[in-house]
Design a protein around this motif. Structure first.
Motif, PDB file in Angstrom:
ATOM      1  N   ARG B 273     -62.493  -6.445  32.639  1.00 41.22           N
ATOM      2  CA  ARG B 273     -63.689  -5.638  33.500  1.00 41.22           C
ATOM      3  C   ARG B 273     -63.955  -4.657  32.997  1.00 41.22           C
ATOM      4  N   LEU B 274     -64.903  -4.111  33.353  1.00 43.85           N
ATOM      5  CA  LEU B 274     -65.662  -3.099  33.324  1.00 43.85           C
ATOM      6  C   LEU B 274     -65.775  -2.683  34.461  1.00 43.85           C
ATOM      7  N   LEU B 275     -65.295  -1.357  34.346  1.00 43.67           N
ATOM      8  CA  LEU B 275     -64.604  -0.466  36.198  1.00 43.67           C
ATOM      9  C   LEU B 275     -65.281   0.190  36.207  1.00 43.67           C
ATOM     10  N   SER B 276     -65.836   0.988  35.383  1.00 48.40           N
ATOM     11  CA  SER B 276     -66.835   2.164  35.746  1.00 48.40           C
ATOM     12  C   SER B 276     -67.926   1.877  35.064  1.00 48.40           C
ATOM     13  N   ALA B 277     -69.192   3.069  35.429  1.00 46.31           N
ATOM     14  CA  ALA B 277     -70.534   2.582  34.216  1.00 46.31           C
ATOM     15  C   ALA B 277     -70.245   3.624  33.266  1.00 46.31           C
ATOM     16  N   TRP B 278     -70.449   4.071  31.767  1.00 40.74           N
ATOM     17  CA  TRP B 278     -70.085   4.821  31.124  1.00 40.74           C
ATOM     18  C   TRP B 278     -71.818   4.924  29.835  1.00 40.74           C
ATOM     19  N   ASN B 279     -71.671   6.147  29.570  1.00 41.16           N
ATOM     20  CA  ASN B 279     -73.068   6.920  28.743  1.00 41.16           C
ATOM     21  C   ASN B 279     -72.024   7.427  27.543  1.00 41.16           C
ATOM     22  N   GLY B 280     -72.653   6.998  26.434  1.00 35.46           N
ATOM     23  CA  GLY B 280     -72.284   6.956  25.368  1.00 35.46           C
ATOM     24  C   GLY B 280     -72.534   7.036  23.572  1.00 35.46           C
ATOM     25  N   GLN B 281     -71.706   6.481  22.545  1.00 36.27           N
ATOM     26  CA  GLN B 281     -72.216   6.458  22.018  1.00 36.27           C
ATOM     27  C   GLN B 281     -70.864   6.048  21.087  1.00 36.27           C
ATOM     28  N   LYS B 282     -70.992   5.025  19.708  1.00 31.47           N
ATOM     29  CA  LYS B 282     -70.008   5.391  18.900  1.00 31.47           C
ATOM     30  C   LYS B 282     -68.681   5.693  19.531  1.00 31.47           C
ATOM     31  N   PHE B 425     -76.656  -4.422  31.799  1.00 32.07           N
ATOM     32  CA  PHE B 425     -75.738  -4.498  32.984  1.00 32.07           C
ATOM     33  C   PHE B 425     -74.805  -5.995  33.120  1.00 32.07           C
ATOM     34  N   VAL B 426     -73.295  -5.437  32.580  1.00 30.64           N
ATOM     35  CA  VAL B 426     -72.338  -6.113  32.078  1.00 30.64           C
ATOM     36  C   VAL B 426     -70.890  -6.060  32.970  1.00 30.64           C
ATOM     37  N   ALA B 427     -70.796  -7.914  33.017  1.00 32.33           N
ATOM     38  CA  ALA B 427     -69.119  -7.401  33.733  1.00 32.33           C
ATOM     39  C   ALA B 427     -67.901  -7.245  32.959  1.00 32.33           C
ATOM     40  N   GLY B 428     -68.330  -7.895  31.599  1.00 26.42           N
ATOM     41  CA  GLY B 428     -66.512  -7.464  31.052  1.00 26.42           C
ATOM     42  C   GLY B 428     -66.765  -6.257  30.201  1.00 26.42           C
ATOM     43  N   ASP B 429     -66.202  -5.819  29.656  1.00 30.14           N
ATOM     44  CA  ASP B 429     -65.781  -4.081  29.041  1.00 30.14           C
ATOM     45  C   ASP B 429     -65.958  -4.654  27.281  1.00 30.14           C
ATOM     46  N   HIS B 430     -66.907  -4.204  26.710  1.00 29.05           N
ATOM     47  CA  HIS B 430     -66.597  -4.655  25.604  1.00 29.05           C
ATOM     48  C   HIS B 430     -66.633  -3.621  24.461  1.00 29.05           C
ATOM     49  N   ASP B 431     -65.894  -3.832  23.517  1.00 31.65           N
ATOM     50  CA  ASP B 431     -65.913  -2.658  22.679  1.00 31.65           C
ATOM     51  C   ASP B 431     -66.826  -2.710  21.620  1.00 31.65           C
ATOM     52  N   VAL B 432     -67.516  -3.938  21.491  1.00 33.32           N
ATOM     53  CA  VAL B 432     -68.718  -3.684  20.672  1.00 33.32           C
ATOM     54  C   VAL B 432     -69.894  -2.858  21.427  1.00 33.32           C
ATOM     55  N   LEU B 433     -69.802  -3.097  22.606  1.00 36.18           N
ATOM     56  CA  LEU B 433     -70.435  -2.646  23.251  1.00 36.18           C
ATOM     57  C   LEU B 433     -70.878  -0.717  23.191  1.00 36.18           C
ATOM     58  N   ARG B 434     -69.611  -0.462  23.165  1.00 32.36           N
ATOM     59  CA  ARG B 434     -68.650   0.692  23.015  1.00 32.36           C
ATOM     60  C   ARG B 434     -68.948   1.322  21.379  1.00 32.36           C
ATOM     61  N   PRO B 444     -71.772  -1.419  35.159  1.00 28.98           N
ATOM     62  CA  PRO B 444     -70.442  -3.078  35.788  1.00 28.98           C
ATOM     63  C   PRO B 444     -71.428  -3.310  36.976  1.00 28.98           C
ATOM     64  N   THR B 445     -71.674  -4.525  36.468  1.00 32.71           N
ATOM     65  CA  THR B 445     -71.962  -5.565  37.231  1.00 32.71           C
ATOM     66  C   THR B 445     -70.871  -6.727  37.980  1.00 32.71           C
ATOM     67  N   LYS B 446     -71.367  -7.535  39.378  1.00 27.53           N
ATOM     68  CA  LYS B 446     -70.375  -8.621  39.594  1.00 27.53           C
ATOM     69  C   LYS B 446     -70.105  -9.364  38.912  1.00 27.53           C
ATOM     70  N   THR B 447     -69.533 -10.288  39.299  1.00 27.54           N
ATOM     71  CA  THR B 447     -69.339 -11.640  38.682  1.00 27.54           C
ATOM     72  C   THR B 447     -69.358 -12.197  39.719  1.00 27.54           C
ATOM     73  N   TYR B 448     -69.943 -13.837  39.898  1.00 32.86           N
ATOM     74  CA  TYR B 448     -70.148 -15.161  40.342  1.00 32.86           C
ATOM     75  C   TYR B 448     -69.127 -14.813  41.772  1.00 32.86           C
ATOM     76  N   VAL B 449     -67.882 -14.522  41.491  1.00 37.19           N
ATOM     77  CA  VAL B 449     -67.377 -14.736  42.973  1.00 37.19           C
ATOM     78  C   VAL B 449     -67.150 -13.515  43.834  1.00 37.19           C
ATOM     79  N   GLU B 450     -67.814 -12.296  43.330  1.00 38.72           N
ATOM     80  CA  GLU B 450     -68.521 -11.563  43.861  1.00 38.72           C
ATOM     81  C   GLU B 450     -69.369 -11.275  45.185  1.00 38.72           C
TER      82      GLU B 450
END
Lengths: 163, 514
Positions: B273-282, B425-434, B444-450
């Motif tokens: 999961r993505l644990l906190s928000a993130w701002n950045g590039q490459k 807005f995404v629940a998982g942490d994806h390297d492609v995004l970063r 970070p967003t909540k998943t369906y059990v949260e």
């Protein structure tokens, strides 16, 4: 790869038409497979039969592994089945089986070195009045002694090698 | 309707019902292994014995039909003795290796033994040894010794999945279940056999030896794996979600679910999961508080819309969010006056259906999203976004939580990289995004059990999902994010559902019972 002969496939088709459900035809079809596959039913043969009959292989295996009359391991050309239930046992069936094993230097259930003989003890073959007895192929050989049994087997061996 | 009396209680059942169904209708307890409401009757375990008045012998409840005026009971000493003996025979060749068995704690043998057994075993013979760890493919491990030959799994593969892999081979006490030549039991529904196995013979490769079941809580919710929306039970503890099982729902999934739906812990649990928000590039950037990040994004969007026009911003939505979230997010888009595009992950497979449960639309709420878009009055064709994306200042994406269903994620990141900024807005942490080439904000967003909310499945059936646990405390639901983006503050949510606070059945008052 084992393949049923055209006659065998015809047999299977006839059996399939004889019964309401396909599963009912498994017993006779397995006998046919065993006959054409040299006396035993191999896993490949089961798969082939499953294809021919168009039923799951698991259903065939359920029947195959329930009955001891189907051989799940290869057997010799002459599968000597010595009856060893009460009447035959009282008349020396175990000794008879042991004698045949010793004669052909083979352990029970295994194939002799020349690939000819497998001896197994089986349950009652319904020929209690003529005990001890044995079955080779589809024929009964009754009122046996150690000598006559060996004689029968030697005779069949000769016939089978001449063929 | 037929009237009958069960343990002194009057009950009416439909014609043709079996006695065991009447027992279930009254909620009375009856021991059974082989009977399962979703399968045919086998009548092999002989445990559901009942006494019928006027009938000298005991009958099995699963294969005896109720007749008018039947008086049935299963609480006499005679029945208890019969069940005890039935159990004794089941245990003759059972290895009793409960301490190392993954089923311990939810094993029907243990449960019935504590009710009817607790005897000194009278068996002097040696147990028959059978094969212990049989590899049945990537999902299932078989222990033939533990099997009591109830044949539930065999009937499941014959009747429900119709794949016919399993059978009962050999006979007498050498009987064992298995597949032909130990072929893998690998159909899309195979793990259901693990659920219905009353003992530890079939165990799931994924779950075995992971957790003791009595340390897990469970809660019912709706699967978000595809648009069928099966009712499920999720099993979890403070570390996360451990497994998913189907919950009975005649209107949607009966008693079953697919194996794919059991994989939801893969994207729900904290390690992905993505644990906190993130701002950045490459790959270079900084972590932020999710709420603050959402507020900042909201302010910037307003500014961009005011200064450069609303066509400089686009919203992208997916069918992964609840109705409530969709409405909040789409309303925000409407207020800003920006265009909204529906990201369809696998358009060519959307209408696929395997005839049982699995649907090609791997989103739980596509129906609800389309409905909400119509209601709010937004939505533009995807091709328009593809041609105009390089003119955009901001692309705001309500991304998927189930990224396994979004194989085109990387392609879409590349597409959105043509705009100046992308906000996800995404629940998982994806390297492609970063690693994206333009400026990226991840929230970070909540998943369906949260979260609480409703999904509408393929036929528009509205089903409630509930908050069962919190894995990433910083994550926002899309409703919360939309509120923050529009400049409102979040209220403290005092409305925590009762189920969320439910105590662990096994660990509190009932501990030690099993």
């Amino acid at each position: 790869m084992f393949q049923l002969s055209p006659a065998g496939i015809d047999f299977v088709k006839t059996e399939l038409n004889r019964y309401e459900t396909k599963r009912s035809a498994i017993l006779p079809c397995l006998y046919k497979v065993q006959e054409e596959n040299g006396g035993w039913v191999s896993p490949e043969a089961v798969n082939h039969l499953a294809d021919v009959m168009d039923i799951p292989a698991a259903h065939i295996n359920e029947v195959l592994y329930f009955y001891t009359m189907y051989n799940k391991k290869p057997v010799g050309r002459l599968h000597v089945q010595v009856c060893a239930t009460i009447s035959c046992a009282m008349n020396g069936a175990r000794e008879l089986a042991k004698h045949i094993c010793d004669k052909y230097q083979v352990k029970e259930g295994e194939i002799s070195d020349d690939g000819m003989v497998t001896v197994t003890k089986v349950e009652c073959l319904g020929s209690c009045g003529t005990a001890p007895m044995m079955q080779i192929g589809n024929a009964y050989y009754e009122n046996l002694t150690k000598e006559s049994a060996i004689e029968v087997i030697e005779d069949l061996k000769k016939k089978s090698t001449n063929q | 309707m037929l009237k009958c009396k069960i343990n002194g209680q009057d009950v009416e059942v439909a014609e043709g019902s079996s006695i065991i169904e009447a027992f279930k209708a009254t909620g009375q307890d009856i021991a059974h292994y082989c009977w399962h409401p979703g399968l045919s009757v086998a009548g092999v375990c002989r445990l559901c014995m009942v006494e019928i008045e006027g009938n000298p012998r005991l009958q099995i409840a699963c294969n005896t039909q109720v007749q008018e005026g039947m008086v049935i009971n299963n609480n006499s000493d005679k029945i208890k003795d019969a069940v005890k003996w039935g159990l004794d025979f089941h245990l003759i060749n059972h290895p009793l290796d409960c301490p190392i068995c993954a089923q311990a704690g939810e094993c029907q043998l243990q449960i019935q033994y504590m009710k009817f057994g607790q005897y000194d075993p009278e068996m002097a013979e040696r147990k028959v040894k059978k094969r212990k760890v049989v590899d049945l493919g990537p999902k299932i491990v078989l222990d033939t010794e533990r099997c009591i030959l109830c044949s539930r799994c065999v009937r499941f593969t014959d009747e429900v999945s119709k794949t016919n892999e399993l059978g009962i081979f050999n006979r007498g006490d050498h009987s064992e279940i298995g597949t032909v030549d130990d072929r893998p039991l690998d159909n899309p529904y195979s793990v259901n056999t693990v659920d219905i196995c009353p003992v530890g013979a079939l165990t799931s490769r994924e779950f075995r030896f992971q957790q003791r079941v009595w340390y897990l809580k469970n809660e019912t919710t709706v699967c978000n794996g595809c648009s069928t929306g099966c009712s499920t039970k999720v099993y979890f503890n403070e570390e996360g979600m451990w497994r998913v099982k189907p919950d009975h729902n005649d209107d949607v999934n009966g008693y079953w679910m697919c194996d794919e739906g059991r994989g939801t812990p893969r994207f729900v649990n904290k390690d992905s999961r993505l644990l906190s928000a993130w701002n950045g590039q490459k790959d270079e950037g900084q972590d932020l508080e999710a709420g603050a990040a959402a507020k900042a994004v909201g302010q910037t969007l307003k500014k961009v819309v005011a200064e450069q026009g609303s066509d400089k911003v686009a919203f992208v939505v997916t069918g992964q969010y609840t109705d409530q979230e969709n409405r909040a997010f789409l309303s925000l888009a409407k207020d800003l006056g920006v265009k909204v595009y529906h990201w369809v992950n696998n358009p060519e497979k959307m209408d696929e259906f395997d005839g049982l449960l699995i649907r090609g639309d791997k989103n739980p709420n596509t129906y609800g999203l389309k409905e909400a878009m119509k209601e709010v009055g937004v939505g533009s064709p995807w091709s328009e976004l593809e041609s105009s994306v390089s003119d955009l200042e901001y692309v705001v994406v309500a991304g998927p939580e189930n990224h396994f269903a979004y194989s085109d994620l990387t392609d879409k990141v590349d597409l959105f990289s043509k705009a100046n900024h992308q906000v996800w807005f995404v629940a998982g942490d994806h390297d492609v995004l970063r690693a994206a080439s333009n400026k990226v904000s991840l929230i970070p967003t909540k998943t369906y059990v949260e979260k609480d909310g409703t999904y509408k499945n393929f036929e528009g059936r509205e089903q409630r999902i509930r908050r069962v646990m919190t894995l990433v405390p910083g994550a926002l639901s899309l409703t919360e994010a939309s509120k923050l983006m529009s400049g409102q503050e979040l209220l403290v949510d005092g409305n925590v559902s009762e189920s969320y606070r439910k105590t662990n059945f096994f660990s509190s008052n009932e501990r030690g019972y099993l």
